[in-house]
Scaffold this motif. Sequence first.
Motif, PDB file in Angstrom:
ATOM      1  N   THR A  45       0.823  -1.204  -0.009  1.00 24.70           N
ATOM      2  CA  THR A  45       0.211   0.091  -0.062  1.00 24.70           C
ATOM      3  C   THR A  45       0.901   1.280   0.039  1.00 24.70           C
ATOM      4  O   THR A  45       1.340   1.528   1.091  1.00 24.70           O
ATOM      5  N   PRO A  46       1.038   1.921  -1.012  1.00 22.67           N
ATOM      6  CA  PRO A  46       1.833   3.010  -1.192  1.00 22.67           C
ATOM      7  C   PRO A  46       1.561   4.232  -0.421  1.00 22.67           C
ATOM      8  O   PRO A  46       0.220   4.458   0.123  1.00 22.67           O
ATOM      9  N   ARG A  47       2.238   4.727   0.400  1.00 25.41           N
ATOM     10  CA  ARG A  47       2.268   5.818   1.315  1.00 25.41           C
ATOM     11  C   ARG A  47       2.371   7.364   0.549  1.00 25.41           C
ATOM     12  O   ARG A  47       3.239   7.388  -0.293  1.00 25.41           O
ATOM     13  N   VAL A  48       1.563   8.373   0.995  1.00 27.21           N
ATOM     14  CA  VAL A  48       1.763   9.468   0.555  1.00 27.21           C
ATOM     15  C   VAL A  48       2.456  10.255   1.505  1.00 27.21           C
ATOM     16  O   VAL A  48       2.324  10.511   2.759  1.00 27.21           O
ATOM     17  N   ILE A  49       3.735  10.522   1.170  1.00 24.85           N
ATOM     18  CA  ILE A  49       4.858  10.941   1.948  1.00 24.85           C
ATOM     19  C   ILE A  49       5.458  12.436   1.507  1.00 24.85           C
ATOM     20  O   ILE A  49       5.619  12.685   0.268  1.00 24.85           O
ATOM     21  N   VAL A  89      10.731  14.360   4.031  1.00 29.50           N
ATOM     22  CA  VAL A  89      10.680  13.456   4.877  1.00 29.50           C
ATOM     23  C   VAL A  89      11.427  12.225   4.055  1.00 29.50           C
ATOM     24  O   VAL A  89      12.012  11.358   4.721  1.00 29.50           O
ATOM     25  N   ALA A  90      10.990  11.956   2.793  1.00 31.90           N
ATOM     26  CA  ALA A  90      11.509  10.869   2.151  1.00 31.90           C
ATOM     27  C   ALA A  90      12.946  10.864   2.026  1.00 31.90           C
ATOM     28  O   ALA A  90      13.766   9.841   2.170  1.00 31.90           O
ATOM     29  N   LYS A  91      13.639  12.081   1.893  1.00 28.10           N
ATOM     30  CA  LYS A  91      14.937  12.238   1.430  1.00 28.10           C
ATOM     31  C   LYS A  91      15.609  12.063   3.009  1.00 28.10           C
ATOM     32  O   LYS A  91      16.783  11.435   3.154  1.00 28.10           O
ATOM     33  N   LEU A  92      14.923  12.577   4.135  1.00 26.11           N
ATOM     34  CA  LEU A  92      15.468  12.272   5.501  1.00 26.11           C
ATOM     35  C   LEU A  92      15.676  10.558   5.884  1.00 26.11           C
ATOM     36  O   LEU A  92      16.437  10.354   6.175  1.00 26.11           O
ATOM     37  N   ARG A 115      21.439  17.972   8.327  1.00 26.66           N
ATOM     38  CA  ARG A 115      21.061  19.025   7.601  1.00 26.66           C
ATOM     39  C   ARG A 115      19.271  19.043   7.415  1.00 26.66           C
ATOM     40  O   ARG A 115      18.681  20.260   7.505  1.00 26.66           O
ATOM     41  N   LEU A 116      18.969  17.838   7.044  1.00 24.69           N
ATOM     42  CA  LEU A 116      17.595  17.886   6.321  1.00 24.69           C
ATOM     43  C   LEU A 116      16.642  17.886   7.814  1.00 24.69           C
ATOM     44  O   LEU A 116      15.498  18.442   7.747  1.00 24.69           O
TER      45      LEU A 116
END
Length: 474
Positions: free
Chosen positions: A437-441, A445-448, A462-463
């Motif tokens: 189930t894909p998450r909406v992110i 936050v994804a880079k972090l 940094r992030l």
Amino acid sequence: MPRKPKKEKKQITIIVGGVPRSVTMHPPSGREKSWHVYWKGLPTRRATKERDFDAAVQAVERMLSNGGQLPDSKFASMSDDEFVEIQRRHFKRTNAAPETLNGCLEAISAFQQITGVSPISLATADDCSRFQDEAVKLPKIWRVQYASDKQREKKLSDDTIKRLSVDTVLKWSTALQAAFERASVNAGKKCIRNVVAPEKLLTGNPWKDFNWIENNNPVDVRQFDPDELLSVLNYFEQNFSTVTVAPLLAQTFLWSYARRREISSLKWSELRLTADEVHFDIVGKWGVRKWFRIPSRLYEDLLRIKTEGDYVFGAYPQQLRQHYLDYGHKGHAGRVRTDFDPSNFGDWFYHRIADWSESLPNGSACVHVFRKTGLQGAVDGEAENEKIAEDACVNVRVMTTHYTKEKERQLRAKSNRMFERIATSLPTEVLIRYGYTPRVIDPLVAKLEQAYRQEDWAEVERLSGELRRRDQAG
């Protein structure tokens, strides 16, 4: 007074182990006081130590059964049975899959049939080079038995029949090089001892003494594209709607990036539930331990087919039997065994993938392509190949296994990283069909999360600061 009749060279046939062997007998002459013998595969003719012809023939029979040497010879060479036993001992020690030993024995058999060298321990670098040169000229049906030699020659010379691929010959050669290394006294720890007398062990490896053939037309690595990943699920749902274990196995293969034997024999006792994560703890080829994670929705689907036994896909026999009954094939249903056999299940799935992929535009495929697709997905999801190889428990150069033992925390972390990489590489439609189930992110936050997985703490700091400043400003 008439002269004694001169003894002539003789060509005879001797049956050894049910196999006829053609040998040439050379009479005593000059300084040679006994009959000598030669057959295809010997580096030179050898003495029988017998002056009488009948006694010499008996000596040859003993030599053929003893690796080309007389049983009482101090320098008797290693027999074929001893050479094979060394291989069996090695694979038993490493707890390797049966098909690994079978591949080695297949290479040994092919070498002996093509070169005629017996015992194989007498092979030289010239024999090994000749094996490669002759093997690539043979058709794929070269082992088929024909009514006559003339018919066989005609079939083998037919240019319309596909030849053995260079990849196949190189695979055999690699297996043979490793086999000779195990029988070599100079191979260090790779040498398998206590099988034959020390003086019978080889002193070198002929496969290291010549230039191998090269594959100038390597085959591209076969992988499934998104349409094929959806197509295989549709195939099982349309043609084997009762056998629900089949599409679930396909999904598990993709997320596990594991081999057929490892997943077809998957057990519930290997399940590891941690927080909201679903992992399996398995031991694969060469005894390598790893965790792999599957989506929660796939886990729920697997629970629906759970049986009283420990095997995850234990419902296969009952489902397949019901499938045959639904189509009126009572005879087929009666031949389905009642108990679950992982090998049978894996073979059935293998043949279904072969049937499904037979007419695909990208070419036919096998079960192992799921593993290749999963690993490629990890590479696509993250560019650091060395980190991926470590997390997947495979070697960087050839993606083969390594042997480090990890704590469960580290195994879980690796499993999670591989899981996220594969998820990142697949389209949303494929992810949903494969239980994810894909998450909406938030992109930041994804880079972090990615920096955290890579343990890039400077980037994490940094992030985190950037995310904190954005929240304060908002």
